[in-house]
Write a protein that holds these residues in place. Structure first.
Motif, mmCIF file in Angstrom:
data_model
loop_
_atom_site.group_PDB
_atom_site.id
_atom_site.type_symbol
_atom_site.label_atom_id
_atom_site.label_comp_id
_atom_site.label_asym_id
_atom_site.label_seq_id
_atom_site.Cartn_x
_atom_site.Cartn_y
_atom_site.Cartn_z
ATOM 1 N N ARG A 11 -64.221 54.016 -80.376
ATOM 2 C CA ARG A 11 -64.017 52.850 -81.029
ATOM 3 C C ARG A 11 -65.295 51.990 -81.010
ATOM 4 N NH1 ARG A 11 -57.918 50.266 -79.684
ATOM 5 N NH2 ARG A 11 -57.241 51.253 -81.583
ATOM 6 N N LYS A 15 -69.883 54.440 -85.806
ATOM 7 C CA LYS A 15 -69.825 55.870 -86.572
ATOM 8 C C LYS A 15 -69.981 55.247 -88.212
ATOM 9 C CE LYS A 15 -65.515 56.607 -84.734
ATOM 10 N NZ LYS A 15 -65.451 55.606 -83.931
ATOM 11 N N ASP A 34 -60.578 56.014 -91.431
ATOM 12 C CA ASP A 34 -59.557 54.835 -91.433
ATOM 13 C C ASP A 34 -59.266 54.091 -92.615
ATOM 14 O OD1 ASP A 34 -61.109 53.934 -88.143
ATOM 15 O OD2 ASP A 34 -59.155 54.786 -88.533
ATOM 16 N N ARG A 58 -50.937 58.427 -86.189
ATOM 17 C CA ARG A 58 -51.825 59.946 -85.725
ATOM 18 C C ARG A 58 -50.855 61.027 -86.981
ATOM 19 N NH1 ARG A 58 -55.983 57.967 -83.478
ATOM 20 N NH2 ARG A 58 -55.201 56.768 -81.252
ATOM 21 N N GLY A 80 -61.835 56.986 -83.792
ATOM 22 C CA GLY A 80 -62.014 57.551 -82.537
ATOM 23 C C GLY A 80 -61.002 58.404 -82.001
ATOM 24 N N LEU A 121 -58.061 46.584 -86.777
ATOM 25 C CA LEU A 121 -58.351 47.876 -86.986
ATOM 26 C C LEU A 121 -58.151 48.748 -85.583
ATOM 27 C CD1 LEU A 121 -59.867 50.649 -88.054
ATOM 28 C CD2 LEU A 121 -61.981 49.470 -87.422
ATOM 29 N N ARG A 122 -58.010 47.986 -84.523
ATOM 30 C CA ARG A 122 -58.066 48.534 -83.228
ATOM 31 C C ARG A 122 -57.154 47.826 -82.414
ATOM 32 N NH1 ARG A 122 -63.941 47.736 -83.838
ATOM 33 N NH2 ARG A 122 -64.924 49.466 -84.843
ATOM 34 N N ARG A 141 -60.643 61.233 -73.350
ATOM 35 C CA ARG A 141 -61.177 61.754 -74.686
ATOM 36 C C ARG A 141 -62.472 62.473 -74.446
ATOM 37 N NH1 ARG A 141 -59.832 57.217 -78.912
ATOM 38 N NH2 ARG A 141 -57.447 57.418 -78.901
HETATM 39 C C1 S3P Z 1 -58.329 54.498 -82.940
HETATM 40 C C2 S3P Z 1 -59.824 54.180 -83.453
HETATM 41 C C3 S3P Z 1 -60.002 53.390 -84.521
HETATM 42 C C4 S3P Z 1 -58.588 53.536 -85.576
HETATM 43 C C5 S3P Z 1 -57.532 53.149 -84.727
HETATM 44 C C6 S3P Z 1 -57.453 54.336 -83.730
HETATM 45 C C7 S3P Z 1 -58.676 55.403 -81.414
HETATM 46 O O1 S3P Z 1 -61.216 53.450 -85.311
HETATM 47 O O2 S3P Z 1 -58.803 54.732 -85.981
HETATM 48 O O3 S3P Z 1 -57.497 51.797 -84.142
HETATM 49 O O4 S3P Z 1 -57.476 55.969 -81.509
HETATM 50 O O5 S3P Z 1 -59.530 55.114 -80.822
HETATM 51 P P1 S3P Z 1 -62.435 53.480 -84.840
HETATM 52 O O6 S3P Z 1 -63.053 54.378 -83.834
HETATM 53 O O7 S3P Z 1 -63.566 53.189 -85.965
HETATM 54 O O8 S3P Z 1 -62.613 52.013 -84.181
#
Ligand code: S3P
Length: 178
Positions: A11, A15, A34, A58, A80, A121-122, A141
């Motif tokens: 995150r 990217k 996203d 997911r 992420g 978003l997060r 991860r």
């Molecule tokens: C996530 C990262 C987020 C988004 C969601 C899940 C993760 O995107 O897909 O909150 O699981 O790390 P970014 O990597 O753009 O923040």
């Protein structure tokens, strides 16, 4: 030929920022998984998770990723957690070159807390405080990022231009030799 460049990484590693700049430099289309997920659901990530839990998010993320195999000539910034769908990446890698963007955990913490979009978003992945979560989830991860990546680029020490140059130099080498 690998006509897609995928950006993976934790995150707030950059990217979307790097992806847009890379697509502009190469004259390619830019996509963000996203954004595709939120368009598909008509909701923010926060609202999706509130309504369906992380499992629901997911499932949608998996559908969106699977649909990317039909894309070409594009740069794709992934969420992420995209590397959690390990069963999909052998297929995606047939069509694309995977760039893992990295940064020190402290930098990621600062960026997540400073980014106004983080609220929608997060959502929290663990219920823990941001920096504790970053360190815990990143450690879980990293093996997945490492397994999935073709190249690793540390965004914390390089300018955007240097990051782009490193990615392009390596991508062109792979294309010339494939
Ligand atoms: C996530 C990262 C987020 C988004 C969601 C899940 C993760 O995107 O897909 O909150 O699981 O790390 P970014 O990597 O753009 O923040």
């Amino acid at each position: 030929m690998k006509e897609i460049i995928f950006l993976i990484g934790f995150r707030a590693v950059g990217k979307t920022t790097i992806g847009r700049a890379l697509a502009d430099r190469l004259g390619l289309t830019f996509l963000d998984t996203d954004v595709l997920i939120c368009e598909k659901k008509g909701a923010t990530v926060k609202a999706i998770v509130q309504a369906e839990g992380w499992d629901g998010f997911r499932r949608c993320e998996q559908e969106v990723l699977r649909g990317l195999v039909d894309q070409s000539r594009c740069v794709i910034a992934t969420g992420g957690g995209a590397v959690l769908h390990q069963h999909l990446w052998p297929l995606l890698k047939e069509h694309g070159y995977v760039v893992w963007l990295t940064a020190e955990p402290d930098i990621l913490c600062q960026r997540i807390e400073a980014d106004s979009i983080s609220d929608t978003l997060r959502p929290s992945l663990s219920g823990k405080a941001v920096c504790a979560e970053v360190r815990e989830i990143l450690a879980l991860r990293e093996p997945l990022y490492r397994e999935t990546a073709d190249i690793i680029v540390d965004t914390g020490k390089l300018s955007v231009s240097d990051i782009l140059n490193k990615i392009i130099t390596n991508y062109e080498f792979v294309i010339r030799n494939s």
